[in-house]
Design a protein around this motif. Structure first.
Motif, PDB file in Angstrom:
ATOM      1  N   LYS A  77       0.821  -1.213   0.000  1.00 29.23           N
ATOM      2  CA  LYS A  77       0.000   0.000   0.000  1.00 29.23           C
ATOM      3  C   LYS A  77       0.862   1.274   0.000  1.00 29.23           C
ATOM      4  CE  LYS A  77      -3.966  -2.031   2.428  1.00 29.23           C
ATOM      5  NZ  LYS A  77      -4.831  -1.942   3.640  1.00 29.23           N
ATOM      6  N   LEU A  78       2.082   1.173   0.512  1.00 27.56           N
ATOM      7  CA  LEU A  78       2.955   2.341   0.562  1.00 27.56           C
ATOM      8  C   LEU A  78       3.354   2.803  -0.837  1.00 27.56           C
ATOM      9  CD1 LEU A  78       5.293   1.339   3.531  1.00 27.56           C
ATOM     10  CD2 LEU A  78       3.461   3.058   3.550  1.00 27.56           C
ATOM     11  N   ASN A  79       3.284   1.909  -1.824  1.00 28.29           N
ATOM     12  CA  ASN A  79       3.655   2.249  -3.199  1.00 28.29           C
ATOM     13  C   ASN A  79       2.449   2.303  -4.131  1.00 28.29           C
ATOM     14  OD1 ASN A  79       6.472   2.258  -2.549  1.00 28.29           O
ATOM     15  ND2 ASN A  79       6.450   0.009  -2.618  1.00 28.29           N
ATOM     16  N   ASP A  80       1.269   2.404  -3.552  1.00 24.58           N
ATOM     17  CA  ASP A  80       0.044   2.454  -4.358  1.00 24.58           C
ATOM     18  C   ASP A  80      -0.041   3.790  -5.098  1.00 24.58           C
ATOM     19  OD1 ASP A  80      -2.434   2.348  -5.488  1.00 24.58           O
ATOM     20  OD2 ASP A  80      -3.497   1.762  -3.661  1.00 24.58           O
ATOM     21  N   PRO A  81       0.069   3.820  -6.437  1.00 29.12           N
ATOM     22  CA  PRO A  81       0.054   5.089  -7.175  1.00 29.12           C
ATOM     23  C   PRO A  81      -1.295   5.799  -7.164  1.00 29.12           C
ATOM     24  CG  PRO A  81       0.022   3.223  -8.698  1.00 29.12           C
ATOM     25  CD  PRO A  81       0.212   2.657  -7.336  1.00 29.12           C
ATOM     26  N   SER A  82      -2.356   5.065  -6.804  1.00 28.18           N
ATOM     27  CA  SER A  82      -3.686   5.692  -6.797  1.00 28.18           C
ATOM     28  C   SER A  82      -3.908   6.570  -5.573  1.00 28.18           C
ATOM     29  CB  SER A  82      -4.773   4.606  -6.848  1.00 28.18           C
ATOM     30  OG  SER A  82      -4.732   3.794  -5.677  1.00 28.18           O
ATOM     31  N   LEU A  83      -3.056   6.436  -4.568  1.00 31.15           N
ATOM     32  CA  LEU A  83      -3.202   7.231  -3.347  1.00 31.15           C
ATOM     33  C   LEU A  83      -2.479   8.564  -3.499  1.00 31.15           C
ATOM     34  CD1 LEU A  83      -2.595   4.528  -0.572  1.00 31.15           C
ATOM     35  CD2 LEU A  83      -4.783   5.471  -1.328  1.00 31.15           C
ATOM     36  N   THR A  84      -3.139   9.628  -3.070  1.00 27.86           N
ATOM     37  CA  THR A  84      -2.483  10.929  -3.046  1.00 27.86           C
ATOM     38  C   THR A  84      -1.552  11.001  -1.846  1.00 27.86           C
ATOM     39  OG1 THR A  84      -4.212  11.978  -1.698  1.00 27.86           O
ATOM     40  CG2 THR A  84      -4.532  11.975  -4.099  1.00 27.86           C
ATOM     41  N   THR A  86      -1.604  13.087   0.585  1.00 25.31           N
ATOM     42  CA  THR A  86      -2.387  13.307   1.807  1.00 25.31           C
ATOM     43  C   THR A  86      -3.024  12.017   2.284  1.00 25.31           C
ATOM     44  OG1 THR A  86      -2.851  15.578   1.127  1.00 25.31           O
ATOM     45  CG2 THR A  86      -4.274  14.625   2.827  1.00 25.31           C
ATOM     46  N   GLN A  87      -3.586  11.230   1.353  1.00 26.18           N
ATOM     47  CA  GLN A  87      -4.211   9.970   1.724  1.00 26.18           C
ATOM     48  C   GLN A  87      -3.175   8.998   2.277  1.00 26.18           C
ATOM     49  OE1 GLN A  87      -5.935   9.042  -2.093  1.00 26.18           O
ATOM     50  NE2 GLN A  87      -7.986   9.729  -1.482  1.00 26.18           N
ATOM     51  N   LEU A  88      -1.996   8.975   1.678  1.00 23.69           N
ATOM     52  CA  LEU A  88      -0.944   8.084   2.141  1.00 23.69           C
ATOM     53  C   LEU A  88      -0.488   8.453   3.549  1.00 23.69           C
ATOM     54  CD1 LEU A  88       0.806   5.695   1.275  1.00 23.69           C
ATOM     55  CD2 LEU A  88       2.465   7.318   0.367  1.00 23.69           C
ATOM     56  N   THR A  90      -2.215  10.051   5.843  1.00 26.18           N
ATOM     57  CA  THR A  90      -3.302   9.740   6.780  1.00 26.18           C
ATOM     58  C   THR A  90      -3.346   8.252   7.083  1.00 26.18           C
ATOM     59  OG1 THR A  90      -4.604  11.594   5.944  1.00 26.18           O
ATOM     60  CG2 THR A  90      -5.781   9.898   7.160  1.00 26.18           C
ATOM     61  N   MET A  91      -3.205   7.420   6.045  1.00 19.36           N
ATOM     62  CA  MET A  91      -3.234   5.974   6.232  1.00 19.36           C
ATOM     63  C   MET A  91      -2.083   5.513   7.125  1.00 19.36           C
ATOM     64  SD  MET A  91      -2.871   2.966   3.363  1.00 19.36           S
ATOM     65  CE  MET A  91      -1.147   3.418   3.066  1.00 19.36           C
ATOM     66  N   VAL A  92      -0.881   6.010   6.862  1.00 21.33           N
ATOM     67  CA  VAL A  92       0.281   5.599   7.652  1.00 21.33           C
ATOM     68  C   VAL A  92       0.153   6.070   9.098  1.00 21.33           C
ATOM     69  CG1 VAL A  92       2.770   5.872   7.922  1.00 21.33           C
ATOM     70  CG2 VAL A  92       1.804   5.484   5.654  1.00 21.33           C
ATOM     71  N   ARG A  93      -0.276   7.300   9.278  1.00 21.16           N
ATOM     72  CA  ARG A  93      -0.397   7.832  10.642  1.00 21.16           C
ATOM     73  C   ARG A  93      -1.428   7.045  11.449  1.00 21.16           C
ATOM     74  NH1 ARG A  93       1.346  12.561  12.825  1.00 21.16           N
ATOM     75  NH2 ARG A  93       1.917  13.317  10.748  1.00 21.16           N
ATOM     76  N   ASP A  94      -2.586   6.725  10.844  1.00 21.46           N
ATOM     77  CA  ASP A  94      -3.624   5.958  11.556  1.00 21.46           C
ATOM     78  C   ASP A  94      -3.127   4.562  11.891  1.00 21.46           C
ATOM     79  OD1 ASP A  94      -5.270   8.140  11.348  1.00 21.46           O
ATOM     80  OD2 ASP A  94      -6.416   7.377   9.628  1.00 21.46           O
ATOM     81  N   GLU A  95      -2.454   3.917  10.934  1.00 17.51           N
ATOM     82  CA  GLU A  95      -1.957   2.564  11.173  1.00 17.51           C
ATOM     83  C   GLU A  95      -0.867   2.573  12.239  1.00 17.51           C
ATOM     84  OE1 GLU A  95      -2.158  -1.438  10.749  1.00 17.51           O
ATOM     85  OE2 GLU A  95      -3.389   0.031   9.674  1.00 17.51           O
ATOM     86  N   LEU A  96      -0.027   3.603  12.208  1.00 18.23           N
ATOM     87  CA  LEU A  96       1.052   3.708  13.184  1.00 18.23           C
ATOM     88  C   LEU A  96       0.499   3.857  14.595  1.00 18.23           C
ATOM     89  CD1 LEU A  96       4.026   3.968  13.894  1.00 18.23           C
ATOM     90  CD2 LEU A  96       3.916   6.377  13.241  1.00 18.23           C
ATOM     91  N   ARG A  97      -0.515   4.681  14.751  1.00 19.40           N
ATOM     92  CA  ARG A  97      -1.131   4.841  16.076  1.00 19.40           C
ATOM     93  C   ARG A  97      -1.771   3.544  16.551  1.00 19.40           C
ATOM     94  NH1 ARG A  97      -3.763  10.787  14.757  1.00 19.40           N
ATOM     95  NH2 ARG A  97      -1.902  12.015  15.304  1.00 19.40           N
ATOM     96  N   SER A  98      -2.323   2.770  15.613  1.00 15.62           N
ATOM     97  CA  SER A  98      -2.923   1.489  15.985  1.00 15.62           C
ATOM     98  C   SER A  98      -1.861   0.513  16.453  1.00 15.62           C
ATOM     99  CB  SER A  98      -3.689   0.907  14.787  1.00 15.62           C
ATOM    100  OG  SER A  98      -4.738   1.767  14.389  1.00 15.62           O
ATOM    101  N   VAL A  99      -0.702   0.512  15.772  1.00 18.74           N
ATOM    102  CA  VAL A  99       0.391  -0.374  16.159  1.00 18.74           C
ATOM    103  C   VAL A  99       0.876  -0.051  17.562  1.00 18.74           C
ATOM    104  CG1 VAL A  99       2.796  -0.982  15.672  1.00 18.74           C
ATOM    105  CG2 VAL A  99       1.149  -0.831  13.804  1.00 18.74           C
ATOM    106  N   ILE A 100       1.015   1.241  17.860  1.00 21.43           N
ATOM    107  CA  ILE A 100       1.498   1.642  19.185  1.00 21.43           C
ATOM    108  C   ILE A 100       0.457   1.333  20.254  1.00 21.43           C
ATOM    109  CG2 ILE A 100       2.224   3.604  20.586  1.00 21.43           C
ATOM    110  CD1 ILE A 100       3.358   4.864  18.064  1.00 21.43           C
ATOM    111  N   ASP A 122      10.687   8.742   8.587  1.00 23.42           N
ATOM    112  CA  ASP A 122      11.471   7.671   7.974  1.00 23.42           C
ATOM    113  C   ASP A 122      10.700   6.940   6.888  1.00 23.42           C
ATOM    114  OD1 ASP A 122      13.871   7.986   9.203  1.00 23.42           O
ATOM    115  OD2 ASP A 122      13.550   6.497  10.767  1.00 23.42           O
ATOM    116  N   VAL A 123       9.402   6.760   7.085  1.00 26.60           N
ATOM    117  CA  VAL A 123       8.602   5.980   6.146  1.00 26.60           C
ATOM    118  C   VAL A 123       8.229   6.796   4.915  1.00 26.60           C
ATOM    119  CG1 VAL A 123       6.414   4.755   5.827  1.00 26.60           C
ATOM    120  CG2 VAL A 123       7.707   4.473   7.943  1.00 26.60           C
ATOM    121  N   LEU A 124       7.823   8.056   5.115  1.00 22.79           N
ATOM    122  CA  LEU A 124       7.321   8.859   4.007  1.00 22.79           C
ATOM    123  C   LEU A 124       8.153  10.106   3.720  1.00 22.79           C
ATOM    124  CD1 LEU A 124       3.478   8.758   4.741  1.00 22.79           C
ATOM    125  CD2 LEU A 124       4.777   7.355   3.130  1.00 22.79           C
ATOM    126  N   GLY A 125       8.910  10.568   4.701  1.00 21.90           N
ATOM    127  CA  GLY A 125       9.638  11.826   4.536  1.00 21.90           C
ATOM    128  C   GLY A 125      11.110  11.621   4.269  1.00 21.90           C
TER     129      GLY A 125
END
Length: 482
Positions: A77-84, A86-88, A90-100, A122-125
């Motif tokens: 999903k991190l390389n999904d070209p259909s995601l903008t 901003t969407q990417l 948001t998805m990473v931040r929500d998943e990261l909070r769930s992991v923690i 590290d993941v996106l920036g």
């Protein structure tokens, strides 16, 4: 050991780990317990930006485990070209909070925030230098291997305490930068010019060419284009000089901005281009897009390096030739540094007036000499006098900018090209910087650019085109005020 167990273990190990300082990128947590070690705390040295407390190895392992879990859950999903973007995020931040949260850690709120921001970077920036790039006071970031990072602030270069984990971490960030614009960097092509999404200029070079480790240089550009008023307020030039340059651009004079590395040539070129009327068609040509045009009718062209097979290269010279068929009113070249100088001069001499470009040189006279050298690099067997006649006929004005010892960037010469006398190109200064004024007790230069009293020959063109320009602009001015 599970991620939850390591989270708990990291809390127990923090006091002991803090007794052994390691170079970290982040600021100390307000809720961290004090060290119980009897070893005296190291005396902090003067930091150019901000002090950062040592980060424990346990927290570093915790961050690595969190990233590993995040990658495992998100996958492709991190390389999904259909995601903008901003969407990417948001998805990473929500998943990261769930992991923690799933780990049921005992991290404080500040520690959680730090963990989220560092993993996101590290993941996106751009990893640990993301924070440096977000600092508006920093104009350049220089990475000399994973453990040495410098920044430029207020014209001065200083070291930081920010580091990458290792060489592999730095290489992954470099690959992410160049991959976003479709370029590559590897052993067969170990250096590359690129740009960030905000237009910041990037240069990267890796081993074996970079012996001390992968080297990354990022020159930031303001999201808001600087105006001539900004340069006047910073004393880079004065109001009379700005009035003259504005008239020169509107009168379709061919202008070369000359200066050394980091003197602000591109910034000044951006300001000069803002004087171009919005009714004209502008073609910009660059190695990496940096020019911030304010007009609507702009066509941006960018050169392309060869592919893996050594094919497909499109040079600046190719683009200059092609631009002549695109019905340009203005041709703006980010920098001439090769054989394209010949094509630019020919364009200036064949009806494409009002062209703008920059060149690396230390003085107006050096700029002319460098133009001659670049023309000869085109491989044409031209006599030197013919080359000089081309230069003298094509270029109307040279604006010399320099970075002084106090870190300020000043326009030090505005010079008119008069023509040829024998074998020499003649020129005369319209404005010169007053170095004789000296410096104050802080080392700041007291001088300013002052008019020489010479009225340029091209002033007649202003009257012919109906461009008003007061004679007082050319001075001499009594009682010059700083």
């Amino acid at each position: 050991m599970s991620l939850a167990d390591r989270l708990q273990a990291s809390r127990a190990e923090q006091p002991v780990a803090r007794a052994t300082p390691t170079p970290p990128p982040s600021t100390p947590s307000a809720s961290s317990p004090p060290s119980t070690s009897s070893t005296p705390a190291p005396v902090p040295t003067a930091a150019p930006r901000r002090a950062a407390a040592p980060k424990s190895e346990a927290l570093t392992r915790l961050k690595d485990d969190t990233m590993e879990t995040l990658y495992a859950q998100l996958g492709g999903k991190l390389n999904d070209p259909s995601l903008t973007e901003t969407q990417l995020q948001t998805m990473v931040r929500d998943e990261l909070r769930s992991v923690i949260a799933a780990a049921e850690s005992a991290l404080s709120g500040e520690e959680r925030r730090r963990l989220v921001e560092e993993v996101m970077a590290d993941v996106l920036g751009l990893g640990p230098i993301q924070e440096l790039l977000a600092d508006d006071t920093i104009t350049e970031v220089m990475v000399n291997g994973p453990n040495r990072i410098y920044v430029e602030q207020s014209g001065k270069i200083t070291a930081t305490d920010v580091t990458f984990r290792d060489e592999a971490h730095l290489r992954s960030i470099i690959d992410r930068i160049v991959g976003r614009i479709g370029r590559r960097i590897d052993e067969s092509s170990p250096l590359v010019d690129a740009r960030l999404e905000d237009g910041s200029r990037v240069n990267a070079i890796i081993p074996p060419l970079a012996v001390s480790g992968s080297t990354l240089t990022i020159r930031k550009f303001s999201t808001d284009a600087l105006s001539v008023e900004d340069l006047i307020r910073w004393d880079s030039l004065n109001a009379e000089m700005a009035t003259l340059l504005s008239a020169c651009v509107r009168a379709n004079l061919n202008i070369i901005v000359s200066g050394g590395t980091g003197t602000g040539k591109t910034t000044l070129l951006n300001v000069l281009s803002s004087f171009i009327p919005s009714t004209e068609r502008i073609i910009t040509i660059e190695d990496a897009v940096e020019i911030q045009m304010q007009q609507d009718h702009v066509v941006r062209l960018e050169s392309r390096p060869p592919n893996v097979e050594g094919k497909g290269e499109v040079t600046i010279r190719d683009l200059v030739r092609n631009s002549l068929r695109m019905r340009p009113d203005r041709i703006v070249i980010g920098e001439v540094r090769g054989a394209e100088a010949l094509d630019l001069l020919q364009a200036m001499n064949t009806g494409h007036d009002g062209s703008l470009s920059t060149i690396h040189a230390n003085s107006p006279r050096d700029a002319l000499s460098r133009l001659e050298t670049l023309v000869l690099m085109a491989g044409m067997d031209l006599p030197l006098r013919a080359v000089r006649e081309q230069v003298a006929s094509a270029v109307d004005l040279i604006v010399q900018i320099a970075r002084l010892r106090d870190g300020t960037r000043r326009v030090v010469n505005v010079t008119e090209i008069n023509g040829m006398e024998g074998q020499t190109i003649t020129m005369q200064d319209i404005f010169v910087f007053d170095h004789a004024a000296g410096v104050d007790h802080n080392g700041h230069f007291l001088g300013h650019a002052i008019p020489t009293g010479v009225r340029p020959a091209f002033a007649e063109r202003f009257a012919e085109m109906g461009i008003p320009l007061a004679a007082s602009v050319f001075g001499p001015v009594e009682g010059w005020r700083p």
